[in-house]
Scaffold this motif. Structure first.
Motif, PDB file in Angstrom:
ATOM      1  N   ALA A 148     -43.933  34.785   1.763  1.00  0.00           N
ATOM      2  CA  ALA A 148     -44.325  36.187   1.598  1.00  0.00           C
ATOM      3  C   ALA A 148     -45.291  36.611   2.697  1.00  0.00           C
ATOM      4  CB  ALA A 148     -44.961  36.381   0.218  1.00  0.00           C
ATOM      5  N   VAL A 184     -39.957  39.086  -4.228  1.00  0.00           N
ATOM      6  CA  VAL A 184     -41.383  38.982  -3.894  1.00  0.00           C
ATOM      7  C   VAL A 184     -41.584  39.071  -2.384  1.00  0.00           C
ATOM      8  CG1 VAL A 184     -43.361  37.407  -3.849  1.00  0.00           C
ATOM      9  CG2 VAL A 184     -42.030  37.693  -5.950  1.00  0.00           C
ATOM     10  N   VAL A 185     -40.811  38.285  -1.639  1.00  0.00           N
ATOM     11  CA  VAL A 185     -40.978  38.240  -0.178  1.00  0.00           C
ATOM     12  C   VAL A 185     -40.665  39.590   0.454  1.00  0.00           C
ATOM     13  CG1 VAL A 185     -40.147  37.179   1.952  1.00  0.00           C
ATOM     14  CG2 VAL A 185     -40.557  35.764  -0.068  1.00  0.00           C
ATOM     15  N   VAL A 191     -43.347  42.257  -0.584  1.00  0.00           N
ATOM     16  CA  VAL A 191     -44.589  42.129   0.181  1.00  0.00           C
ATOM     17  C   VAL A 191     -44.407  42.707   1.586  1.00  0.00           C
ATOM     18  CG1 VAL A 191     -46.173  40.473   1.255  1.00  0.00           C
ATOM     19  CG2 VAL A 191     -45.477  40.178  -1.124  1.00  0.00           C
TER      20      VAL A 191
END
Length: 216
Positions: free
Chosen positions: A19, A84-85, A88
């Motif tokens: 991330a 998530v990655v 972000v």
């Protein structure tokens, strides 16, 4: 079970590092980060992490129901890590530009569906790989080689096309039909994943037969 298959604290640290590394991409490309080709590259996160998750649970697993559970959990894990990655990275882009910027609704939906399909296929193929080899490391290496081959094909393949075709491909990638095409691709990948899981039945039967013959 989920925590162990995800790699525990080491796996969580890997997701955090990915991330953080993902924030460098929008900082480097700026608004070009929203180019579909760059967004599609993030599917590599879904593929690799879903495969790693499934490999841990599938090696030496001869229970079909548990293997299906591992595949579904692996697909969920890979998709969640992708979210998530990429999330972000989009937040980093918003901070860099001073306002929230995201792909269009249709493309966003298609990217979410494709990431889920990629995760599912990766988990299913990881189960097949794990039943074809003897160790977790061998299965993981096999999946990484497959990913590397697809990656190289995706990078080098378009460059081998005539210049006119490359330009047409670039225009098509920025046009509306791309979202529909990605949804179709997602459906195909999901079906391929189910096909791979069906193949695991035969692999489990062969492994059990082999063990019964050897008396193990």
């Amino acid at each position: 079970m989920f925590w162990n298959l995800a790699g525990g604290a080491r796996g969580a640290a890997m997701v955090v590092l990915l991330a953080l590394a993902g924030t460098l991409v929008p900082m480097r490309f700026g608004a070009l980060f929203l180019d579909p080709a760059i967004l599609l590259a993030y599917n590599g996160v879904a593929f690799l992490l879903a495969a790693n998750f499934a490999v841990r649970g599938a090696v030496d697993c001869l229970d079909e129901a548990r293997l299906r559970q591992v595949a579904w959990l692996g697909a969920l894990y890979g998709w969640a890590c992708w979210a998530v990655v990429l999330g972000v990275a989009l937040v980093a882009l918003a901070q860099w530009r001073g306002r929230v910027t995201a792909p269009g609704v249709a493309l966003s939906v298609a990217l979410v569906a494709l990431a889920g399909a990629v995760s599912w296929l990766a988990a299913a193929l990881a189960c097949v790989a794990a039943l074809n080899v003897q160790t977790e490391r061998a299965a993981r290496d096999l999946m990484r080689l497959g990913f590397l081959f697809v990656l190289l094909l995706g990078i080098a393949g378009p460059k081998q096309l005539p210049a006119a075709w490359q330009e047409s491909l670039r225009r098509w990638m920025s046009a509306g039909p791309l979202a529909s095409a990605l949804l179709v691709a997602a459906a195909v990948l999901v079906l391929a994943g189910f096909g791979a899981m069906r193949h695991t039945r035969a692999l489990i039967a062969d492994r059990k037969l082999s063990l019964s013959i050897t008396g193990e």
